[in-house]
Design a protein around this motif. Structure first.
Motif, PDB file in Angstrom:
ATOM      1  N   LEU A  53       0.683  -1.235  -0.166  1.00 38.90           N
ATOM      2  CA  LEU A  53      -0.161  -0.035   0.065  1.00 38.90           C
ATOM      3  C   LEU A  53       0.805   1.319   0.081  1.00 38.90           C
ATOM      4  O   LEU A  53       0.645   2.184  -0.745  1.00 38.90           O
ATOM      5  N   SER A  54       1.948   1.399   0.860  1.00 42.30           N
ATOM      6  CA  SER A  54       2.830   2.309   0.736  1.00 42.30           C
ATOM      7  C   SER A  54       3.369   2.768  -0.603  1.00 42.30           C
ATOM      8  O   SER A  54       3.524   3.937  -1.086  1.00 42.30           O
ATOM      9  N   LEU A  55       3.973   1.820  -1.151  1.00 44.64           N
ATOM     10  CA  LEU A  55       4.508   1.834  -2.515  1.00 44.64           C
ATOM     11  C   LEU A  55       3.509   2.232  -3.408  1.00 44.64           C
ATOM     12  O   LEU A  55       3.696   3.074  -4.301  1.00 44.64           O
ATOM     13  N   ALA A  56       2.321   1.731  -3.288  1.00 40.45           N
ATOM     14  CA  ALA A  56       1.270   2.254  -4.267  1.00 40.45           C
ATOM     15  C   ALA A  56       0.867   3.627  -4.281  1.00 40.45           C
ATOM     16  O   ALA A  56       0.426   4.131  -5.213  1.00 40.45           O
ATOM     17  N   LEU A  57       1.000   4.130  -2.969  1.00 44.57           N
ATOM     18  CA  LEU A  57       0.864   5.688  -2.797  1.00 44.57           C
ATOM     19  C   LEU A  57       2.113   6.491  -3.259  1.00 44.57           C
ATOM     20  O   LEU A  57       1.976   7.434  -3.940  1.00 44.57           O
ATOM     21  N   LEU A  58       3.345   6.212  -3.008  1.00 43.18           N
ATOM     22  CA  LEU A  58       4.482   6.698  -3.072  1.00 43.18           C
ATOM     23  C   LEU A  58       4.972   6.979  -4.433  1.00 43.18           C
ATOM     24  O   LEU A  58       5.266   8.088  -5.018  1.00 43.18           O
ATOM     25  N   VAL A  59       4.708   5.689  -5.024  1.00 45.53           N
ATOM     26  CA  VAL A  59       5.637   5.770  -6.704  1.00 45.53           C
ATOM     27  C   VAL A  59       4.579   6.684  -7.654  1.00 45.53           C
ATOM     28  O   VAL A  59       4.976   7.546  -8.306  1.00 45.53           O
ATOM     29  N   PRO A  60       3.140   6.700  -7.523  1.00 49.71           N
ATOM     30  CA  PRO A  60       2.467   7.575  -8.403  1.00 49.71           C
ATOM     31  C   PRO A  60       2.607   9.028  -8.068  1.00 49.71           C
ATOM     32  O   PRO A  60       2.434   9.721  -8.868  1.00 49.71           O
ATOM     33  N   VAL A  61       2.711   9.283  -6.448  1.00 52.09           N
ATOM     34  CA  VAL A  61       2.758  10.574  -6.242  1.00 52.09           C
ATOM     35  C   VAL A  61       4.022  11.319  -6.758  1.00 52.09           C
ATOM     36  O   VAL A  61       4.008  12.275  -7.361  1.00 52.09           O
ATOM     37  N   LYS A  62       5.209  10.358  -6.650  1.00 59.96           N
ATOM     38  CA  LYS A  62       6.498  10.808  -7.356  1.00 59.96           C
ATOM     39  C   LYS A  62       6.461  11.091  -8.852  1.00 59.96           C
ATOM     40  O   LYS A  62       7.040  12.148  -9.392  1.00 59.96           O
ATOM     41  N   GLU A  63       5.705  10.299  -9.490  1.00 55.50           N
ATOM     42  CA  GLU A  63       5.430  10.407 -10.896  1.00 55.50           C
ATOM     43  C   GLU A  63       4.601  11.739 -11.246  1.00 55.50           C
ATOM     44  O   GLU A  63       5.060  12.351 -12.090  1.00 55.50           O
ATOM     45  N   LEU A  64       3.658  11.764 -10.514  1.00 55.61           N
ATOM     46  CA  LEU A  64       3.000  13.050 -10.555  1.00 55.61           C
ATOM     47  C   LEU A  64       3.816  14.297 -10.404  1.00 55.61           C
ATOM     48  O   LEU A  64       3.655  15.434 -10.982  1.00 55.61           O
ATOM     49  N   ASN A  65       4.738  14.330  -9.317  1.00 59.14           N
ATOM     50  CA  ASN A  65       5.437  15.598  -9.052  1.00 59.14           C
ATOM     51  C   ASN A  65       6.402  15.801 -10.226  1.00 59.14           C
ATOM     52  O   ASN A  65       6.856  16.849 -10.459  1.00 59.14           O
ATOM     53  N   VAL A  66       6.871  14.530 -10.839  1.00 62.13           N
ATOM     54  CA  VAL A  66       7.740  15.072 -11.936  1.00 62.13           C
ATOM     55  C   VAL A  66       7.127  15.246 -13.311  1.00 62.13           C
ATOM     56  O   VAL A  66       7.440  16.207 -13.942  1.00 62.13           O
ATOM     57  N   ARG A  67       6.011  14.816 -13.428  1.00 60.58           N
ATOM     58  CA  ARG A  67       5.148  15.082 -14.835  1.00 60.58           C
ATOM     59  C   ARG A  67       4.610  16.529 -14.896  1.00 60.58           C
ATOM     60  O   ARG A  67       4.395  17.098 -15.809  1.00 60.58           O
ATOM     61  N   PHE A  68       4.095  16.876 -13.696  1.00 64.31           N
ATOM     62  CA  PHE A  68       3.278  18.151 -13.498  1.00 64.31           C
ATOM     63  C   PHE A  68       4.127  19.133 -12.769  1.00 64.31           C
ATOM     64  O   PHE A  68       3.705  19.977 -11.883  1.00 64.31           O
ATOM     65  N   ARG A  69       5.445  19.138 -12.748  1.00 60.64           N
ATOM     66  CA  ARG A  69       6.416  20.004 -11.809  1.00 60.64           C
ATOM     67  C   ARG A  69       6.189  21.601 -12.345  1.00 60.64           C
ATOM     68  O   ARG A  69       6.291  22.279 -11.389  1.00 60.64           O
ATOM     69  N   ASP A  70       5.836  21.928 -13.601  1.00 62.99           N
ATOM     70  CA  ASP A  70       5.455  23.165 -14.053  1.00 62.99           C
ATOM     71  C   ASP A  70       4.329  23.386 -13.608  1.00 62.99           C
ATOM     72  O   ASP A  70       4.077  24.900 -13.509  1.00 62.99           O
ATOM     73  N   LYS A  71       3.346  22.737 -13.202  1.00 60.20           N
ATOM     74  CA  LYS A  71       2.018  23.447 -13.046  1.00 60.20           C
ATOM     75  C   LYS A  71       1.678  23.360 -11.501  1.00 60.20           C
ATOM     76  O   LYS A  71       0.724  23.958 -10.974  1.00 60.20           O
ATOM     77  N   LEU A  72       2.267  22.175 -10.914  1.00 60.79           N
ATOM     78  CA  LEU A  72       2.054  22.368  -9.450  1.00 60.79           C
ATOM     79  C   LEU A  72       2.760  23.566  -8.742  1.00 60.79           C
ATOM     80  O   LEU A  72       4.178  23.981  -8.903  1.00 60.79           O
ATOM     81  N   PRO A  73       2.150  24.149  -7.772  1.00 59.80           N
ATOM     82  CA  PRO A  73       2.776  25.296  -7.031  1.00 59.80           C
ATOM     83  C   PRO A  73       3.786  24.724  -6.021  1.00 59.80           C
ATOM     84  O   PRO A  73       4.894  25.444  -5.981  1.00 59.80           O
ATOM     85  N   THR A  74       3.756  23.558  -5.460  1.00 61.52           N
ATOM     86  CA  THR A  74       4.801  22.764  -4.705  1.00 61.52           C
ATOM     87  C   THR A  74       4.578  21.434  -4.811  1.00 61.52           C
ATOM     88  O   THR A  74       3.523  20.912  -5.176  1.00 61.52           O
ATOM     89  N   PRO A  75       5.657  20.548  -4.863  1.00 54.91           N
ATOM     90  CA  PRO A  75       5.675  19.350  -5.004  1.00 54.91           C
ATOM     91  C   PRO A  75       4.770  18.661  -3.947  1.00 54.91           C
ATOM     92  O   PRO A  75       4.765  19.011  -2.606  1.00 54.91           O
ATOM     93  N   ILE A  76       3.814  17.493  -4.328  1.00 53.70           N
ATOM     94  CA  ILE A  76       3.079  16.870  -3.223  1.00 53.70           C
ATOM     95  C   ILE A  76       4.020  16.184  -2.217  1.00 53.70           C
ATOM     96  O   ILE A  76       4.832  15.217  -2.589  1.00 53.70           O
ATOM     97  N   PRO A  77       4.081  16.413  -0.959  1.00 52.78           N
ATOM     98  CA  PRO A  77       4.741  15.446   0.039  1.00 52.78           C
ATOM     99  C   PRO A  77       4.169  14.376   0.328  1.00 52.78           C
ATOM    100  O   PRO A  77       3.767  13.958   1.294  1.00 52.78           O
TER     101      PRO A  77
END
Length: 686
Positions: free
Chosen positions: A281-305
């Motif tokens: 469950l932890s990896l299922a949350l952490l890996v997609p969040v890191k991928e979202l931070n990379v793909r939308f780094r220009d649109k997010l005001p700050t990376p999702i912690p």
């Protein structure tokens, strides 16, 4: 190229070719080194005095040291060693403060779970990862020159430190330790980790005292990237027992990765379903969040912690469900509040940990210096490699007094700081405030945090290191040799260990450089028609070659490793053999008629340095050319090479009139010598 003023064709080549002068060409007499020094250098400076006397160098250093003791000199030294005195007066508070605050808080939030996770990788209790996320960051803010660099716990260093700690303080074979015995074992391991930080910091300070910041260049980019990618695989495999809930001893030494895999596969039936579920469950949350931070780094005001969210969710779930008592899940436990009492590490351990401290110091400096230079180039400022040695040396040395383990700049948090809008080192202060609040007040909230979640954080933080392998196809196209360095280093790190893989990578990288210097081709030069340029004859059959004249370029340093090749290629080009002179086999047009060489011009522009063995080889060449009736001319020797040749006795074999400032000048003199019925003064285009 040579010729006479007003002539339509070159006087030395008029009969052999249709060579034309450029329109409006001007001429001058060929310049020897001695004449050049008389015209443009010190009139009294002779070739044999090109090297600066040792006494004058010592005097100049003494004057520079004395000037530093004055008021202005002391202020310059203070500004150089405390970078905030330089950048803080020019800080743009309105434009930068908000970005630094947001970036610092974001990085601090990531430091908390990541520090605890990397502490487990180091084989010490989690709270010491928080100490390592506080003290080094604070010290680097005051001493570092990398504006966008984030320091703290680093997976590669934690892995290297953990391996050394496990070897120095092994766990008893039985493994069933009481609470007091476990505390004593942890205390010994914390002491060993702190001693490693002390030793690596002392080594970096010694490197700073010797101004060895240039050593970072010996850890090339392929070596560093292969090292971190291979270490990421070690981190992944070492965390498998924690993911599966298997209480397995840590494997160290060579082949530890394969030993760990074998132990995990053997004990797989005994894995804990509860911890396996938490890990999934932890990896299922952490890996997609890191991928979202990379793909939308220009649109997010700050990376999702994602890490801190996962830590909070897992802690609440474990507390409400009593997973630690019902399913025997390993949890972090009590985090002591405040700071440990400062004390010196056990200095008796230093001789034992010196062999481990050296690779840790090298990796610390190499990763930190490379990251700092990358962002310095991107944002147009400069970093001082020697000051970086001082900053990381003091950071490790002082933090070891507070039981911290080795630390450096980190790939993930540095990228996070830049993406969150960080501008200067001031972001490190805001990061320290976040970690400080956890140490003083928020520590009890992490009591029920499962250690399996920390293992998942370790694995997810390796994403950027794993993705470095995507650069291999491009590296193959750019440089096959760098690709080989990358692969050899990676394979050595994976099969052997991180420190041995680093040694193999550095040695192999240096050997490729040595091999390249020994495989260069000595080039025969010809004159490009209508120009004053001399180019390799193999480039075009239209290049002109004067019968009896051989112009050679040797494009590599001349030292003990290349002296044999230098001798062989010169013998081949000039037709020299022991005791006789042969007709050479020269490069040139297919219909060129071979003729014994009467004059040879050796272009030394590619010889960046020469040692005693190489210099003696040139002196022997001069003697053999004189015995064979070949007139030797040297062109474009730099001051260092010319000084070495002079000290080796070159001027006993040749005259100063045989040393020229350029190939064109030497060729002009050679053409005059080959045309005894021609003019007595030869000229060069300018």
């Amino acid at each position: 190229m040579s010729g006479l003023p007003g002539a339509g064709t070159s006087p030395g080549l008029g009969e052999a070719s249709d060579l034309k002068f450029p329109l409006g060409a001007k001429f001058r007499e060929p310049l020897t080194e001695a004449r050049f020094q008389r015209l443009f250098g010190d009139a009294e400076q002779a070739p044999e005095l090109l090297a600066e006397p040792r006494s004058s160098r010592l005097c100049r250093r003494w004057r520079r040291l004395a000037s530093a003791c004055s008021g202005p000199g002391a202020w310059r030294l203070l500004r150089a060693r405390l970078p905030p005195l330089r950048w803080l007066p020019h800080y743009r508070w309105r434009a930068w403060l908000l970005g630094d605050a947001v970036a610092g808080v974001t990085v601090g939030i990531v430091h908390v779970p990541q520090g605890m996770a990397f502490a487990l990788l180091t084989s010490v209790p989690p709270v010491f990862g928080l100490y390592t996320s506080f003290f080094p960051v604070l010290i680097y803010t005051l001493l570092g020159t990398g504006r966008h660099l984030s320091t703290g716990t680093f997976a590669v260093l934690s892995l290297m430190t953990g391996s050394a700690v496990e070897r120095l303080v092994p766990e008893p074979l039985g493994g069933n330790l009481s609470g007091i015995e476990r505390e004593q074992l942890d205390a010994q391991r914390v002491g060993s980790a702190a001693a490693l930080a002390f030793g690596s910091g002392a080594l970096m300070l010694g490197m700073f005292a010797l101004q060895l910041g240039v050593l970072s260049t010996f850890l090339s980019e392929p070596v560093v990237k292969a090292l971190t990618s291979g270490a990421a695989l070690h981190v992944l495999v070492s965390q498998l027992p924690s993911l599966l809930g298997l209480p397995l001893p840590r494997q160290i030494g060579c082949f530890s990765l394969f030993k760990t895999l074998a132990a995990v596969l053997t004990a797989l039936p005994r894995s804990s379903p509860a911890e396996l579920t938490i890990s999934a469950l932890s990896l299922a949350l952490l890996v997609p969040v890191k991928e979202l931070n990379v793909r939308f780094r220009d649109k997010l005001p700050t990376p999702i912690p994602g890490e801190i969210v996962m830590v909070l969710l897992a802690s609440v779930l474990c507390f409400t469900s009593s997973l630690d008592t019902r399913y025997n899940i390993q949890i972090v436990g009590l985090l002591p509040g405040g700071f440990p009492q400062p004390h010196l590490p056990d200095l008796a351990e230093l001789p034992r940990i010196l062999a481990d401290s050296l690779p840790i110091a090298l990796v610390t400096f190499a990763v930190s210096a490379s990251l700092a230079s990358i962002y310095a180039d991107k944002y147009s400022y400069t970093v001082d490699s020697n000051q970086e040695l001082l900053a990381h040396g003091i950071s490790n040395l002082i933090s070891s007094l507070f039981s911290c383990f080795p630390n450096s700049a980190t790939l993930a948090t540095t990228s996070l700081l830049v993406d969150a809008g960080g501008n200067t080192q001031l972001a490190g202060l805001f990061s320290c405030i976040v970690v400080l609040s956890v140490l003083l007040w928020l520590g009890p909230f992490f009591y029920y945090l499962p250690k399996a979640v920390l293992a998942c954080i370790n694995i997810s933080s390796m994403r950027q290191m794993f993705f470095q392998m995507q650069e291999l196809p491009q590296l193959w196209r750019i440089s096959r040799m760098d690709f080989a360095v990358w692969m050899v280093t990676w394979v050595a790190v994976v099969i052997l260990s991180v420190d041995l893989g680093l040694a193999v990578g550095v040695i192999f990288s240096m050997m490729t450089v040595v091999c390249r210097t020994q495989r260069v081709q000595c080039l025969a030069l010809g004159l490009a028609e209508g120009t004053e340029l001399y180019r390799p004859l193999e480039e075009s059959h239209k290049l002109l070659k004067v019968p009896g004249l051989c112009i050679l370029r040797y494009p590599t340093p001349l030292y003990f490793g290349t002296r044999g090749q230098f001798r062989r290629v010169l013998e081949w080009h000039l037709g020299l053999r022991e005791g006789r002179k042969e007709t050479p086999k020269l490069d040139g047009p297919p219909d060129a008629v071979a003729e014994p060489v009467r004059v040879v011009v050796l272009d030394c522009s590619g010889i960046t340095f020469a040692d005693a063995a190489g210099a003696r080889e040139v002196v022997q060449l001069a003697r053999r050319c004189r015995d064979a009736g070949i007139h030797l001319l040297l062109a474009q020797c730099n001051a260092s090479v010319l000084g070495t040749l002079t000290q080796a006795g070159l001027l006993d074999r040749v005259t100063p009139e045989q040393l020229f400032v350029s190939v064109q000048d030497a060729a002009a003199h050679a053409l005059e010598r080959l045309e005894p019925t021609g003019p007595k003064t030869c000229t060069v285009w300018v």
